[in-house]
Motif scaffolding. Structure first.
Motif: not given
Length: 88
Positions: A8, A15-16
């Motif tokens: 990320k 997005r994580r």
């Protein structure tokens, strides 16, 4: 640093939660070993990431807790990008 956080912050994956999902599906290797989202990433590690029909191979250059967009690309070096065509 955790693998999902590195992906990320370096902006390889935006997005994580997506990074965690990709890792937990077995699509990421660290130095040739299958990795989970919680796997530890160190400077010098080689990551192999499969995105659908693309495979990215990157070397970890730097680790930062946070970074600006301009500096994110300095965290890794792209070694190869391969397209995989699945003809069955």
């Amino acid at each position: 640093m955790r693998l999902d956080k590195f992906l990320k912050i370096s902006r390889i994956i935006k997005r994580r939660s997506v990074a965690k999902e990709v890792a937990d599906k077995g699509r990421i290797q660290i130095n040739g070993t299958l990795a989970k989202s919680s796997s530890s990433v160190k400077v010098g590690d080689i990551l192999k990431i499969q995105f659908g029909n693309r495979i990215l191979e990157v070397a970890v250059k730097e680790l930062h807790e946070s970074t600006k967009k301009e500096d994110a690309a300095k965290m890794y070096e792209l070694l190869s990008e391969t397209r995989v065509d699945n003809f069955e």
